[in-house]
Motif scaffolding. Structure first.
Motif, short mmCIF file in Angstrom:
data_model
loop_
_atom_site.label_atom_id
_atom_site.label_comp_id
_atom_site.label_asym_id
_atom_site.label_seq_id
_atom_site.Cartn_x
_atom_site.Cartn_y
_atom_site.Cartn_z
N LYS A 19 -12.18 154.82 9.77
CA LYS A 19 -12.49 154.94 8.34
C LYS A 19 -11.77 156.13 7.74
N ILE A 20 -11.75 157.22 8.49
CA ILE A 20 -11.08 158.42 7.97
C ILE A 20 -9.59 158.15 7.79
N ILE A 21 -8.98 157.52 8.83
CA ILE A 21 -7.54 157.25 8.73
C ILE A 21 -7.26 156.33 7.56
N ARG A 22 -8.13 155.31 7.40
CA ARG A 22 -7.90 154.38 6.29
C ARG A 22 -7.99 155.09 4.96
N SER A 23 -8.97 156.00 4.84
CA SER A 23 -9.11 156.69 3.55
C SER A 23 -7.94 157.62 3.30
N LEU A 24 -7.38 158.21 4.39
CA LEU A 24 -6.19 159.04 4.22
C LEU A 24 -5.01 158.22 3.71
N TRP A 25 -4.84 157.03 4.29
CA TRP A 25 -3.74 156.18 3.82
C TRP A 25 -3.98 155.72 2.39
N GLN A 26 -5.22 155.47 2.04
CA GLN A 26 -5.49 155.08 0.66
C GLN A 26 -5.20 156.22 -0.29
N LYS A 27 -5.53 157.43 0.14
CA LYS A 27 -5.21 158.59 -0.68
C LYS A 27 -3.69 158.70 -0.85
N HIS A 28 -2.97 158.46 0.24
CA HIS A 28 -1.50 158.48 0.20
C HIS A 28 -0.99 157.47 -0.82
N ASP A 29 -1.53 156.26 -0.77
CA ASP A 29 -1.11 155.23 -1.73
C ASP A 29 -1.46 155.62 -3.15
N GLU A 30 -2.65 156.21 -3.33
CA GLU A 30 -3.05 156.62 -4.68
C GLU A 30 -2.12 157.68 -5.22
N ASN A 31 -1.79 158.64 -4.37
CA ASN A 31 -0.89 159.69 -4.81
C ASN A 31 0.46 159.13 -5.22
N ASN A 32 0.94 158.21 -4.40
CA ASN A 32 2.23 157.60 -4.73
C ASN A 32 2.16 156.85 -6.06
N VAL A 82 -6.34 147.81 11.20
CA VAL A 82 -7.52 147.07 11.63
C VAL A 82 -8.70 147.45 10.73
N PRO A 83 -9.51 146.47 10.33
CA PRO A 83 -10.67 146.83 9.50
C PRO A 83 -11.47 147.95 10.13
N ALA A 84 -11.80 148.93 9.27
CA ALA A 84 -12.40 150.16 9.80
C ALA A 84 -13.76 149.87 10.38
N GLN A 85 -13.88 150.13 11.66
CA GLN A 85 -15.18 149.89 12.30
C GLN A 85 -15.87 151.20 12.63
N ASN A 86 -15.08 152.13 13.18
CA ASN A 86 -15.76 153.38 13.52
C ASN A 86 -15.30 154.46 12.56
N LEU A 87 -15.86 155.63 12.72
CA LEU A 87 -15.63 156.71 11.77
C LEU A 87 -14.17 157.12 11.73
N ALA A 88 -13.54 157.20 12.92
CA ALA A 88 -12.15 157.66 12.97
C ALA A 88 -11.26 156.72 12.16
#
Lengths: 316, 131
Positions: free
Chosen positions: A68-81, A60-66
């Motif tokens: 946003k954090i989860i989305r950035s973690l997944w993006q980091k995961h994708d970047e690492n991969n 879901v598009p990041a609306q609250n802080l939590a």
């Protein structure tokens, strides 16, 4: 903390070494060893590729802080991969695969068109058509198949180990152990005197098949041939050159990263030790245990290659 | 996303390599080496001999020897089958090959020449019935 896939691939390396040393790679009891190793490493490679290219679930598009954090973690995961994939499937690996495939093709060519005819051609002509080809065709096909399986296993083992070695903290421990085993194993194997009946029956289909008797004639009695001699018979100097280039691709990558002072000393040292032991151990008597030892050195070399390879990663 | 920008072609090639290798490896676990096939032919030969079919037993023994000339047992079984078919001269020759193999190991006689050598020794004795 090392990932479970990494531990699994190290276990698979250990299983490869034990399988080769225990079962060998020639003889009626070892028919299935090469095929099984290829299946093992191809399954690991498929699993690793699937894991790396697995994209994060769209959230879901990041609306609250939590969120946003989860989305950035997944993006980091994708970047690492993505980074791992870029580092692993790079030009160096493609070159390595090409060279090793060329060696397999060259080996087949040398077996099909040997440079020297067999010494007992006259006897062969006298034999009826039903006796000699049964032995030769079956042996040739089986031998080429085994060699090709080995090459495929090597390429895939390189991919799997390299893809995990990007995480250097995990790679260091394994590298220390592999380099120590490489050094100790080299000392161990160079002190053994292998009996003659353990030698690999690989030289009969090579490029200089007629020189087999000559080669054996120059040996002292009851001495096993070296792997170097068998490789020379199999593919001539060109084959030796191809194999040397294949080994020097990872060594070169390790050396370059050491030169640029971007990899740490431990990785470079372990990689160099494993590579050196790999190169020098072709001068030891060829036995199945030596084949297992070579697999161990190659695994250490691939780990160090993955840990040291510095592909510039371009992100949009 | 990840796949489109990160070189999807090479990922496809890598998958292809892994999948093809898996298939080839599975196929190769089923292939038998010449020495394994030779052992199988030996067992068939002994089975036929026990069922009193000396002709088939002899064919199987010849195949076993041709597939693995380095196997001592193959030569011994061949000589036994020749004896049972009543070809005692050939049986003696096969026995001699077995003894040579036993004594010299695999150093002196090129192992792949042994079937031809066997036939040559039969030719030299002017025996016309050579299979």
């Amino acid at each position: 903390m090392p990932r479970p896939g990494y531990c699994l691939s190290l276990t698979a390396t250990g299983a490869t070494v034990v399988l080769l040393a225990y079962r060998g790679f020639e003889g009626s009891g070892a028919d299935w060893v090469h095929g099984m190793l290829t299946v093992l490493w191809s399954l690991l490679m498929i699993a690793r590729l699937t894991a790396i290219t697995n994209q994060a679930e769209p959230i879901v598009p990041a609306q609250n802080l939590a969120q946003k954090i989860i989305r950035s973690l997944w993006q980091k995961h994708d970047e690492n991969n993505g980074r791992t994939l870029d580092r692993t499937l790079n030009a160096g690996y493609a070159l390595f695969g090409t060279i090793v495939f060329s060696y397999a093709a060259w080996q087949i060519y040398c077996a099909a068109f040997p440079a020297q005819q067999m010494e007992i051609d006259s006897l062969r002509d006298l034999a009826s058509a039903s006796s000699a080809p049964a032995y030769w065709n079956t042996l040739n096909l089986f031998h080429w198949g085994q060699g090709f399986m080995t090459i495929l296993s090597l390429i895939m083992m390189a991919f799997v180990l390299r893809s995990y070695a990007g995480e250097r903290s995990a790679a260091r421990g394994a590298l220390i152990i592999m380099a120590s085993y490489a050094a100790a194993g080299f000392l161990f194997f160079s002190s053994l005197a292998a009996p003659l009946d353990l030698y690999v029956n690989a030289g009969l289909t090579g490029n200089g098949i007629g020189s087999w008797a000559m080669l054996m004639g120059t040996y002292p009695a009851k001495t096993a041939p070296r792997l170097f001699d068998l490789l020379l018979l199999e593919g001539g100097v060109a084959g030796l050159g191809l194999l040397a280039v294949a080994v020097f691709i990872p060594l070169g990558a390790i050396a370059m990263s050491a030169y640029e002072e971007k990899a740490d000393t431990l990785i470079s040292a372990c990689g160099m030790i494993a590579g050196l032991c790999l190169l020098l151990s072709v001068f030891l008597p060829c036995t199945p245990a030596l084949g297992a030892y070579l697999a161990l050195c190659a695994a250490g070399l691939f780990l160090a290659w993955g840990a040291a390879d510095l592909t510039p990663v371009a992100y949009g | 996303m990840l796949s489109a920008a990160r070189g999807e072609t090479r990922i496809r090639y890598a998958f292809l390599l892994a999948a093809l290798s898996c298939a080839l490896g599975l196929f190769f676990t089923l292939m038998k080496s010449p020495s394994a096939r030779s052992d199988a032919y030996l067992a068939t030969s002994i089975e036929y001999s026990q069922k009193s079919e000396p002709g088939r037993a002899l064919t199987a023994a010849y195949k076993a020897v041709n597939l693995d000339p380095a196997s001592l047992r193959a030569w011994q079984v061949l000589s036994r089958m020749l004896q049972e078919s009543g070809q005692s001269y050939k049986a003696r020759k096969a026995e001699q090959m077995a003894l040579r193999l036993e004594k010299s190991g695999d150093n002196s006689l090129p192992v792949y020449a042994m079937p031809a050598d066997f036939k040559l020794s039969l030719l030299a004795a002017e025996d016309t019935d050579i299979r």
